[in-house]
Design a protein around this motif. Structure first.
Motif, PDB file in Angstrom:
ATOM      1  N   ASP A  62     -27.201  10.558 -32.483  1.00  0.00           N
ATOM      2  CA  ASP A  62     -27.831   9.935 -31.315  1.00  0.00           C
ATOM      3  C   ASP A  62     -26.929   8.870 -30.693  1.00  0.00           C
ATOM      4  O   ASP A  62     -26.849   8.758 -29.468  1.00  0.00           O
ATOM      5  N   ALA A  63     -26.258   8.074 -31.516  1.00  0.00           N
ATOM      6  CA  ALA A  63     -25.355   7.032 -31.006  1.00  0.00           C
ATOM      7  C   ALA A  63     -24.180   7.645 -30.251  1.00  0.00           C
ATOM      8  O   ALA A  63     -23.796   7.166 -29.176  1.00  0.00           O
ATOM      9  N   VAL A  64     -23.623   8.710 -30.793  1.00  0.00           N
ATOM     10  CA  VAL A  64     -22.508   9.395 -30.120  1.00  0.00           C
ATOM     11  C   VAL A  64     -22.975   9.961 -28.784  1.00  0.00           C
ATOM     12  O   VAL A  64     -22.326   9.776 -27.749  1.00  0.00           O
ATOM     13  N   ARG A  65     -24.120  10.634 -28.773  1.00  0.00           N
ATOM     14  CA  ARG A  65     -24.637  11.232 -27.524  1.00  0.00           C
ATOM     15  C   ARG A  65     -24.931  10.158 -26.490  1.00  0.00           C
ATOM     16  O   ARG A  65     -24.680  10.350 -25.296  1.00  0.00           O
ATOM     17  N   ALA A  66     -25.456   9.013 -26.910  1.00  0.00           N
ATOM     18  CA  ALA A  66     -25.753   7.920 -25.976  1.00  0.00           C
ATOM     19  C   ALA A  66     -24.462   7.406 -25.331  1.00  0.00           C
ATOM     20  O   ALA A  66     -24.421   7.153 -24.112  1.00  0.00           O
ATOM     21  N   ALA A  67     -23.401   7.256 -26.109  1.00  0.00           N
ATOM     22  CA  ALA A  67     -22.116   6.800 -25.564  1.00  0.00           C
ATOM     23  C   ALA A  67     -21.538   7.847 -24.619  1.00  0.00           C
ATOM     24  O   ALA A  67     -20.994   7.511 -23.550  1.00  0.00           O
ATOM     25  N   GLU A  68     -21.645   9.109 -25.001  1.00  0.00           N
ATOM     26  CA  GLU A  68     -21.139  10.176 -24.134  1.00  0.00           C
ATOM     27  C   GLU A  68     -21.895  10.176 -22.802  1.00  0.00           C
ATOM     28  O   GLU A  68     -21.296  10.326 -21.731  1.00  0.00           O
ATOM     29  N   TRP A  69     -23.199   9.974 -22.862  1.00  0.00           N
ATOM     30  CA  TRP A  69     -24.000   9.930 -21.640  1.00  0.00           C
ATOM     31  C   TRP A  69     -23.622   8.719 -20.793  1.00  0.00           C
ATOM     32  O   TRP A  69     -23.458   8.817 -19.573  1.00  0.00           O
ATOM     33  N   GLU A  70     -23.467   7.545 -21.440  1.00  0.00           N
ATOM     34  CA  GLU A  70     -23.088   6.325 -20.719  1.00  0.00           C
ATOM     35  C   GLU A  70     -21.744   6.503 -20.008  1.00  0.00           C
ATOM     36  O   GLU A  70     -21.525   5.966 -18.921  1.00  0.00           O
ATOM     37  N   SER A  71     -20.844   7.268 -20.594  1.00  0.00           N
ATOM     38  CA  SER A  71     -19.529   7.483 -19.986  1.00  0.00           C
ATOM     39  C   SER A  71     -19.633   8.191 -18.639  1.00  0.00           C
ATOM     40  O   SER A  71     -18.759   8.010 -17.782  1.00  0.00           O
ATOM     41  N   THR A  72     -20.675   8.971 -18.416  1.00  0.00           N
ATOM     42  CA  THR A  72     -20.821   9.699 -17.151  1.00  0.00           C
ATOM     43  C   THR A  72     -21.219   8.770 -16.004  1.00  0.00           C
ATOM     44  O   THR A  72     -21.284   9.214 -14.862  1.00  0.00           O
ATOM     45  N   GLU A  73     -21.450   7.489 -16.319  1.00  0.00           N
ATOM     46  CA  GLU A  73     -21.803   6.496 -15.299  1.00  0.00           C
ATOM     47  C   GLU A  73     -20.873   5.285 -15.362  1.00  0.00           C
ATOM     48  O   GLU A  73     -21.196   4.220 -14.847  1.00  0.00           O
ATOM     49  N   THR A  74     -19.723   5.447 -16.034  1.00  0.00           N
ATOM     50  CA  THR A  74     -18.772   4.357 -16.224  1.00  0.00           C
ATOM     51  C   THR A  74     -17.393   4.809 -15.773  1.00  0.00           C
ATOM     52  O   THR A  74     -16.894   5.844 -16.230  1.00  0.00           O
ATOM     53  N   CYS A  75     -16.764   4.035 -14.893  1.00  0.00           N
ATOM     54  CA  CYS A  75     -15.444   4.404 -14.371  1.00  0.00           C
ATOM     55  C   CYS A  75     -14.420   4.483 -15.502  1.00  0.00           C
ATOM     56  O   CYS A  75     -14.274   3.548 -16.289  1.00  0.00           O
ATOM     57  N   GLU A  76     -13.728   5.591 -15.553  1.00  0.00           N
ATOM     58  CA  GLU A  76     -12.694   5.811 -16.569  1.00  0.00           C
ATOM     59  C   GLU A  76     -11.522   4.843 -16.407  1.00  0.00           C
ATOM     60  O   GLU A  76     -10.821   4.560 -17.364  1.00  0.00           O
ATOM     61  N   VAL A  77     -11.329   4.335 -15.200  1.00  0.00           N
ATOM     62  CA  VAL A  77     -10.180   3.487 -14.902  1.00  0.00           C
ATOM     63  C   VAL A  77     -10.473   2.007 -15.159  1.00  0.00           C
ATOM     64  O   VAL A  77      -9.678   1.315 -15.775  1.00  0.00           O
ATOM     65  N   CYS A  78     -11.657   1.535 -14.695  1.00  0.00           N
ATOM     66  CA  CYS A  78     -11.919   0.092 -14.756  1.00  0.00           C
ATOM     67  C   CYS A  78     -13.207  -0.293 -15.472  1.00  0.00           C
ATOM     68  O   CYS A  78     -13.438  -1.478 -15.706  1.00  0.00           O
ATOM     69  N   GLY A  79     -14.073   0.662 -15.788  1.00  0.00           N
ATOM     70  CA  GLY A  79     -15.319   0.356 -16.492  1.00  0.00           C
ATOM     71  C   GLY A  79     -16.483  -0.022 -15.588  1.00  0.00           C
ATOM     72  O   GLY A  79     -17.571  -0.317 -16.073  1.00  0.00           O
ATOM     73  N   ALA A  80     -16.284  -0.011 -14.291  1.00  0.00           N
ATOM     74  CA  ALA A  80     -17.355  -0.340 -13.341  1.00  0.00           C
ATOM     75  C   ALA A  80     -18.363   0.812 -13.270  1.00  0.00           C
ATOM     76  O   ALA A  80     -18.068   1.932 -13.693  1.00  0.00           O
ATOM     77  N   PRO A  81     -19.560   0.549 -12.712  1.00  0.00           N
ATOM     78  CA  PRO A  81     -20.504   1.645 -12.494  1.00  0.00           C
ATOM     79  C   PRO A  81     -19.833   2.743 -11.654  1.00  0.00           C
ATOM     80  O   PRO A  81     -19.045   2.453 -10.750  1.00  0.00           O
ATOM     81  N   ALA A  82     -20.137   3.993 -11.990  1.00  0.00           N
ATOM     82  CA  ALA A  82     -19.414   5.101 -11.375  1.00  0.00           C
ATOM     83  C   ALA A  82     -20.281   6.340 -11.292  1.00  0.00           C
ATOM     84  O   ALA A  82     -21.419   6.361 -11.772  1.00  0.00           O
ATOM     85  N   ARG A  83     -19.693   7.362 -10.687  1.00  0.00           N
ATOM     86  CA  ARG A  83     -20.308   8.689 -10.676  1.00  0.00           C
ATOM     87  C   ARG A  83     -19.197   9.709 -10.826  1.00  0.00           C
ATOM     88  O   ARG A  83     -18.024   9.376 -10.772  1.00  0.00           O
ATOM     89  N   GLN A  84     -19.590  10.952 -10.989  1.00  0.00           N
ATOM     90  CA  GLN A  84     -18.597  11.998 -11.211  1.00  0.00           C
ATOM     91  C   GLN A  84     -18.127  12.596  -9.883  1.00  0.00           C
ATOM     92  O   GLN A  84     -18.918  12.784  -8.965  1.00  0.00           O
ATOM     93  N   TYR A  85     -16.840  12.862  -9.835  1.00  0.00           N
ATOM     94  CA  TYR A  85     -16.193  13.474  -8.682  1.00  0.00           C
ATOM     95  C   TYR A  85     -15.359  14.652  -9.162  1.00  0.00           C
ATOM     96  O   TYR A  85     -14.837  14.625 -10.274  1.00  0.00           O
ATOM     97  N   VAL A  86     -15.235  15.648  -8.302  1.00  0.00           N
ATOM     98  CA  VAL A  86     -14.307  16.754  -8.578  1.00  0.00           C
ATOM     99  C   VAL A  86     -13.142  16.577  -7.621  1.00  0.00           C
ATOM    100  O   VAL A  86     -13.314  16.635  -6.400  1.00  0.00           O
TER     101      VAL A  86
END
Length: 133
Positions: free
Chosen positions: A79-103
């Protein structure tokens, strides 16, 4: 190799199983997320083992086992791993700010708006043919 990562991730890197590279294939914006996950998992399963940490389809993919016994299953760990994976989909990979997914160029990335614009501009620039001189 662990020297290139911040101190708060060195414990996680030491958990990487033999035969797997000591490598985090994620952007620095997810480092705090990963440090928090490591702290949580260290309490749940003090001897947990990591195989791989990477970005896949714009989300954190964290491959680990709660112990070195493959038959052992721990729901809180999962559950902890899945929660972090889910949180990553709303966190900028570059700076950690709130984000969304782009193609961008057929690659899914999770980025804040400014980093998405920058990535798109970089993609467009590299797609342009050289100017005729």
């Amino acid at each position: 190799m662990t020297e290139e990562y911040p101190q708060e991730l060195r414990g996680l890197l030491e958990r990487i199983a033999p035969g797997w590279p000591e490598l985090l294939e994620i952007g620095v914006g997810w480092y705090p997320l990963l440090a928090k996950l490591d702290a949580t998992l260290s309490v749940i399963a003090p001897n947990y083992v990591v195989q791989q940490v990477k970005s896949k389809f714009g989300a954190l993919s964290f491959y680990a086992d709660s112990s070195d016994d493959p038959s052992h299953f721990d729901q809180a760990f999962t559950d902890a791993v899945r929660a972090a994976e889910w949180e990553s989909t709303e966190t900028c990979e570059v700076c950690g700010a709130p984000a969304r997914q782009y193609v961008i160029r057929m690659w899914v990335s999770t980025l804040c708006h400014p980093h998405a614009i920058e990535a798109r501009e970089d993609a467009v620039d590299t797609d342009l043919p050289p100017s005729a001189a």
